[in-house]
Design an enzyme around this catalytic site. Sequence first.
Site, short mmCIF file in Angstrom:
data_model
loop_
_atom_site.label_atom_id
_atom_site.label_comp_id
_atom_site.label_asym_id
_atom_site.label_seq_id
_atom_site.Cartn_x
_atom_site.Cartn_y
_atom_site.Cartn_z
CG ASP A 228 49.90 56.01 44.70
OD1 ASP A 228 48.82 56.33 45.24
OD2 ASP A 228 50.84 56.80 44.53
CG ASP B 287 46.91 58.86 48.50
OD1 ASP B 287 47.21 57.72 48.09
OD2 ASP B 287 46.89 59.86 47.76
CE1 TYR C 218 52.23 58.65 40.79
CE2 TYR C 218 50.12 58.73 41.92
CZ TYR C 218 51.46 58.40 41.91
OH TYR C 218 52.04 57.82 43.01
CD GLU D 23 52.97 60.05 49.85
OE1 GLU D 23 51.80 59.61 49.85
OE2 GLU D 23 53.26 61.19 49.46
#
Length: 489
Positions: A79, A82, A227, A462
């Site tokens: 996503d 990472d 999340y 990010e």
Amino acid sequence: MKHGTMRAHVALAFAALVLAGDAMAGGFNYKDALTKSIIFLEAQRSGKLPPNNRVKWRGDSALDDGKLAHVDLTGGYYDAGDNVKYGLPLAFTVTTLAWTALSFQHELQAAGELDNVHAAIRWGTDYLLKCAARKNKLWVQVGDPNLDHQCWVRPENMKAPRTLYEINEKTPGTEIAAETAAAMAASSMVFRGHDKKYSRSLLNKAKTLFLFAKNHRGSYDGECPFYCSYSGYNDELLWAATWLYMATKRQVYADFISHEAISSSVAEFSWDLKYPGAQVLLSEFNMTSSGGAQSFKTQADNYVCAVLPDTAFHQVFITPGGLIHLRDGANTQYVTSTAFLFVAYSDILLRTGQHVLCGNTPVSPARLREFARQQMDYLLGANPRGQSYVVGFGANSPTQPHHRGASTPVLPPGYDVNCGMSFGEWFAPDRPNPNELTGAVMGGPDRNDNFVDKRANSSYTEPCTYINSLAIGPLAALAIRGAKLVATH
């Protein structure tokens, strides 16, 4: 005849110049930004990469995903920066890509990017079908985030256990099941015209997942703290039912939407909060929510009125430079989601001959398109810093995205990475990444338009797949329709 032919050629050349001028209004090449925004999604692919892979520094990765449970869970997307595959944002990325392919089909086709968007969707749905192979069970995550975050390593060279997480009748996860149902229902509409068998398999799976989500209600907190669904699952149930209604037009989904689903007026559209997306989709169907108290059209209007800075109902903070700022940490997801919804809603309003009502004040579709363009232009460089927030695009674009694959040099297969040394070698140094993460939209500046291009500054550097999936539609509209986003259909 010669003079007539010459006049025709001049007219054609002038028209081409006008179109080119529109596509680069404000000095931005929207088509280039569009192409690069799709390439970023290809950089996020997990599994065995196809022969036409355009991101040459990426290789095959996580080819054993699922083996711990004797299943094949290869594929899908990482996503962000990472190496974990999280079910909720992954499915939302696919749902919004499918909506993009449906609502901006003509623009993507004209820009030569429709096939690439279809491929991006299918890369996600192929994986989601594997995750949902068994009834009342869904694999929702691959990789232990705590272990993953202890090593700064490319996915091609990672050695952390690929722990598997699932939801089932005893461990429900309504948000993820419903979002995955939405992704499959929306994607079934995309593939209906050219792969009917695949489309049917997606729609059938969407139906069973929706029943599972509805009949086994409960929030899944296994993805926390990464999340967590702060908004609960009612928005996902409405969202999934909406896409199933769009895909089937069956009364059972209309009844759920009108009589069972819960809806609410909010000022955010994101992987966690889907109400405005469903409300925009339902705005032209004359349905009501909340016991019939409000139409979905009214709630979609409320979203617009809460975002626009020039209404009496404005709620969302706007930076001095003009950017939406809801919160630090991938804030640009709210920028691209707003731009996407504003353009999609303006097209619906134009098609149905309506406008937004903020109290008694009408707001034209043109105002929505103007605000959407301004938000996208900010990301491309029209901001107080005069810099692009899209890697590899425009002036002073970011060079240090918080991203393992981009910040680590290509290593030989099987290379033994020393996790203890990895952060000092590849994360900490203040130098540009060795691999360009082309098209990645950074998390963006803070509420004062400040931005530091350092990979350690993860809240601002990010990238995430769902930032880009929602940028593609507005960029396609800008590239083909021009800076005014004049509706073409």
